[in-house]
Write a protein that holds these residues in place. Sequence first.
Motif, PDB file in Angstrom:
ATOM      1  N   GLU A  78       0.968  -0.712   0.080  1.00  0.00           N
ATOM      2  CA  GLU A  78      -0.146   0.168  -0.015  1.00  0.00           C
ATOM      3  C   GLU A  78       1.105   1.256  -0.370  1.00  0.00           C
ATOM      4  OE1 GLU A  78      -3.133   1.951   3.146  1.00  0.00           O
ATOM      5  OE2 GLU A  78      -3.105  -0.051   2.886  1.00  0.00           O
ATOM      6  N   ARG A  79       0.560   2.504  -0.913  1.00  0.00           N
ATOM      7  CA  ARG A  79       1.267   3.398  -1.151  1.00  0.00           C
ATOM      8  C   ARG A  79       0.118   4.542  -1.152  1.00  0.00           C
ATOM      9  NH1 ARG A  79       4.836   2.936  -6.527  1.00  0.00           N
ATOM     10  NH2 ARG A  79       5.645   5.479  -5.419  1.00  0.00           N
ATOM     11  N   THR A  80       0.958   5.392  -0.144  1.00  0.00           N
ATOM     12  CA  THR A  80       0.828   6.842  -0.838  1.00  0.00           C
ATOM     13  C   THR A  80       1.675   7.999  -2.275  1.00  0.00           C
ATOM     14  OG1 THR A  80      -0.816   7.243   1.029  1.00  0.00           O
ATOM     15  CG2 THR A  80      -0.239   9.879   0.157  1.00  0.00           C
ATOM     16  N   ILE A  81       0.440   8.420  -3.002  1.00  0.00           N
ATOM     17  CA  ILE A  81       1.378   9.150  -4.005  1.00  0.00           C
ATOM     18  C   ILE A  81       0.591  10.092  -4.326  1.00  0.00           C
ATOM     19  CG2 ILE A  81       2.649   7.025  -5.424  1.00  0.00           C
ATOM     20  CD1 ILE A  81      -0.583   8.139  -7.420  1.00  0.00           C
ATOM     21  N   LYS A  82       1.651  11.401  -4.830  1.00  0.00           N
ATOM     22  CA  LYS A  82       0.640  12.352  -5.876  1.00  0.00           C
ATOM     23  C   LYS A  82       1.324  11.862  -7.774  1.00  0.00           C
ATOM     24  CE  LYS A  82       0.567  17.058  -6.508  1.00  0.00           C
ATOM     25  NZ  LYS A  82       1.427  18.322  -6.075  1.00  0.00           N
ATOM     26  N   GLU A  90      10.298  13.180 -11.627  1.00  0.00           N
ATOM     27  CA  GLU A  90      11.903  12.935 -11.064  1.00  0.00           C
ATOM     28  C   GLU A  90      12.166  14.599  -9.945  1.00  0.00           C
ATOM     29  OE1 GLU A  90      14.694  13.274 -14.899  1.00  0.00           O
ATOM     30  OE2 GLU A  90      12.562  11.531 -16.125  1.00  0.00           O
ATOM     31  N   GLN A  91      11.558  14.432  -9.527  1.00  0.00           N
ATOM     32  CA  GLN A  91      11.489  15.970  -8.429  1.00  0.00           C
ATOM     33  C   GLN A  91      11.923  14.871  -7.064  1.00  0.00           C
ATOM     34  OE1 GLN A  91       8.686  18.526  -8.199  1.00  0.00           O
ATOM     35  NE2 GLN A  91       8.760  20.033 -10.238  1.00  0.00           N
ATOM     36  N   PRO A  92      12.543  15.573  -7.085  1.00  0.00           N
ATOM     37  CA  PRO A  92      13.407  14.827  -4.991  1.00  0.00           C
ATOM     38  C   PRO A  92      12.238  13.898  -4.181  1.00  0.00           C
ATOM     39  CG  PRO A  92      13.806  17.370  -5.749  1.00  0.00           C
ATOM     40  CD  PRO A  92      12.611  16.883  -6.296  1.00  0.00           C
ATOM     41  N   GLN A  93      10.978  14.685  -4.246  1.00  0.00           N
ATOM     42  CA  GLN A  93       9.836  14.094  -3.066  1.00  0.00           C
ATOM     43  C   GLN A  93       9.754  12.751  -3.631  1.00  0.00           C
ATOM     44  OE1 GLN A  93       9.533  17.298  -5.236  1.00  0.00           O
ATOM     45  NE2 GLN A  93       9.644  18.135  -3.442  1.00  0.00           N
ATOM     46  N   GLY A  94       9.891  11.474  -3.143  1.00  0.00           N
ATOM     47  CA  GLY A  94       9.720  10.317  -3.555  1.00  0.00           C
ATOM     48  C   GLY A  94       8.055  10.042  -3.818  1.00  0.00           C
ATOM     49  N   TYR A  95       7.384  10.791  -3.538  1.00  0.00           N
ATOM     50  CA  TYR A  95       5.732   9.871  -3.596  1.00  0.00           C
ATOM     51  C   TYR A  95       5.230  10.393  -5.051  1.00  0.00           C
ATOM     52  CZ  TYR A  95       4.341  14.688  -2.620  1.00  0.00           C
ATOM     53  OH  TYR A  95       4.146  16.220  -2.621  1.00  0.00           O
ATOM     54  N   ARG A  96       6.074  10.910  -5.906  1.00  0.00           N
ATOM     55  CA  ARG A  96       5.468  11.278  -7.207  1.00  0.00           C
ATOM     56  C   ARG A  96       5.150   9.736  -7.847  1.00  0.00           C
ATOM     57  NH1 ARG A  96       5.148  17.196  -8.360  1.00  0.00           N
ATOM     58  NH2 ARG A  96       5.769  18.194  -5.760  1.00  0.00           N
ATOM     59  N   LEU A  97       4.368   9.793  -8.616  1.00  0.00           N
ATOM     60  CA  LEU A  97       4.413   8.781  -9.490  1.00  0.00           C
ATOM     61  C   LEU A  97       4.185   9.409 -10.964  1.00  0.00           C
ATOM     62  CD1 LEU A  97       4.334   5.783  -9.647  1.00  0.00           C
ATOM     63  CD2 LEU A  97       1.783   6.246  -9.695  1.00  0.00           C
TER      64      LEU A  97
END
Length: 139
Positions: A78-82, A90-97
């Motif tokens: 389970e994960r939470t993404i934007k 490719e920006q540093p925030q790892g939650y981006r998909l």
Amino acid sequence: MTTIALQDWTHSPAITVGQNELRRLTTAALTDISNEPDHVDFLLYELDRATIVDDAMLPPDVIRLGSIVRYRSATTEERTIKLVLPVEAEQPQGYRLSVTSMHGAALLGLCPNKTLSWLSPDGKADHVEVMKVTNARGH
């Protein structure tokens, strides 16, 4: 190994995409060179089967660019993404998909409690199940 029931295949949930967003997504798909061609083809397929509505008519819980989504799949915990365009992933925030990834394309246009199943290009079964969607006001 995860299996997909025939019913999951033949009854993909309806998806909805905003008219202006359709243009942005199509442009992103046709210009993204960072992802596998099969992933981009999957996004184009999903856009082709989507119901297109005026952006103002999109229900508040439909996944679109900028949505914060909690989901689970056959291949990830389970994960939470934007959900974002490829350049923003490719920006540093790892939650981006990226919307041009397999899970990103599969999530697009879904709403909570919906599941989309598919076979990946290498023949493995996968699915995404949407648990929660948050959209900024005015989107």
